[in-house]
Design a protein around this motif. Structure first.
Motif, short mmCIF file in Angstrom:
data_model
loop_
_atom_site.label_atom_id
_atom_site.label_comp_id
_atom_site.label_asym_id
_atom_site.label_seq_id
_atom_site.Cartn_x
_atom_site.Cartn_y
_atom_site.Cartn_z
N ILE A 15 -9.37 -5.36 9.08
CA ILE A 15 -9.80 -6.11 7.89
C ILE A 15 -10.95 -7.02 8.31
O ILE A 15 -10.77 -7.94 9.10
CB ILE A 15 -8.65 -6.94 7.30
CG1 ILE A 15 -7.50 -6.03 6.86
CG2 ILE A 15 -9.14 -7.79 6.12
CD1 ILE A 15 -6.31 -6.77 6.28
N LEU A 21 -8.93 -9.38 -1.04
CA LEU A 21 -7.52 -9.04 -0.84
C LEU A 21 -6.75 -9.23 -2.14
O LEU A 21 -6.93 -10.24 -2.83
CB LEU A 21 -6.88 -9.94 0.22
CG LEU A 21 -7.52 -10.06 1.60
CD1 LEU A 21 -6.71 -11.03 2.45
CD2 LEU A 21 -7.60 -8.69 2.26
N TYR A 169 -8.48 -4.55 0.24
CA TYR A 169 -7.16 -4.39 0.84
C TYR A 169 -6.10 -5.05 -0.04
O TYR A 169 -6.39 -6.03 -0.74
CB TYR A 169 -7.10 -5.03 2.23
CG TYR A 169 -7.98 -4.38 3.26
CD1 TYR A 169 -7.47 -3.39 4.12
CD2 TYR A 169 -9.32 -4.71 3.37
CE1 TYR A 169 -8.28 -2.77 5.05
CE2 TYR A 169 -10.15 -4.11 4.31
CZ TYR A 169 -9.62 -3.13 5.15
OH TYR A 169 -10.42 -2.51 6.07
#
Length: 264
Positions: A15, A21, A169
């Motif tokens: 990441i 996120l 993500y």
């Protein structure tokens, strides 16, 4: 395909700084604390986070916030984190406050490939008109305000256009998952976790129990494994109560008298 990673550290290792996120959890219920802690140890910074709330000062996303790793939050409720309020009011943190149902639907739409939708939530407020403070300036004035939203009328009622949310993500937590990523969530932990998982281009899931494929009945699956890329084992005891509320204990003599009276 076996998606179990050897450790949370390895699961979050790629990441990069500046990632977006989508992080599951509802209050402190269902927070992916194992993955968040691993990300905090990795030193990843410049994160733009979408989550219902931002944990508390010393746990959950609050760990990343306190370390200055988060630059922007999209949330619906942020009232339990004093450091969040401080950073927001001093202009260190950009915040997009979104009605809770709208936030859930923006994530669901992102996962379903729907770019935008119309909703009545926020009509006639600053959500529609724009000007909600996203970032404050050093002088306390509004440096960045929310834009006005497109409005359309359907069957005599006004609706706002809301854009879907996707993220680089997603970090989510499940009660149980098999090695293929099929997952089950417990009670309120099901709020936002499946939606965040769907909205993430790469989804990392921590599970309190990892079982073999086939052990979770198909009808019991809340999140299909197609949405999950990596799985790590979470500590089932790593949980907190956000706001503990208990009734004061009655004196033993009073309790005994009450019990006798009830029996008679």
């Amino acid at each position: 395909m076996d998606k179990v990673a050897t450790s949370a550290g390895r699961a979050v290792a790629d990441i990069p700084d500046g990632s977006t996120l989508a992080v599951g959890g509802f209050g402190l219920c269902g927070i992916p604390s194992t993955l968040i802690a691993a990300l905090a140890r990795a030193g990843t910074s410049g994160l733009e986070v979408v989550s219902n709330n931002c944990g508390v000062d010393d746990w959950g996303l609050g760990l990343l916030l306190r370390a200055g790793r988060i630059t922007r939050m999209t949330s619906s409720y942020v009232g339990e984190n004093k450091e969040f309020a401080r950073q927001y009011l001093t202009g260190e943190l950009e915040v997009e406050l979104t009605p809770q149902g709208t936030l859930a639907e923006r994530l669901r739409a992102g996962g379903a490939g729907i770019p935008a939708f119309f909703t009545p939530a926020g009509v006639g407020t600053l959500v529609e008109e724009g000007g909600l403070p996203w970032r404050y300036g050093p002088d306390g004035g509004v440096a960045i305000g929310s834009p006005a939203k497109e409005v359309r009328e359907f069957d005599g009622r006004r609706y706002l256009l809301e854009r879907a949310i996707t993220a680089d993500y997603a970090l989510v937590r499940a009660q149980a998952a098999d090695r293929h990523g099929n997952a089950v969530f417990h009670a309120a932990a099901r709020n936002f976790n499946p939606l965040c998982a769907m909205a993430g281009r790469t989804t990392l899931l921590e599970a309190e129990e990892i079982v073999e494929p086939g052990e979770i009945p198909p009808d019991a699956v809340h999140l299909p494994g197609i949405y999950v890329d990596r799985i790590v084992l979470a500590d089932p005891a790593d949980k907190r109560v956000e706001r503990r509320t208990v009734r004061a204990a009655r004196p033993a003599a009073t309790a005994a008298t009450t019990t006798v009276a009830e029996e008679n």
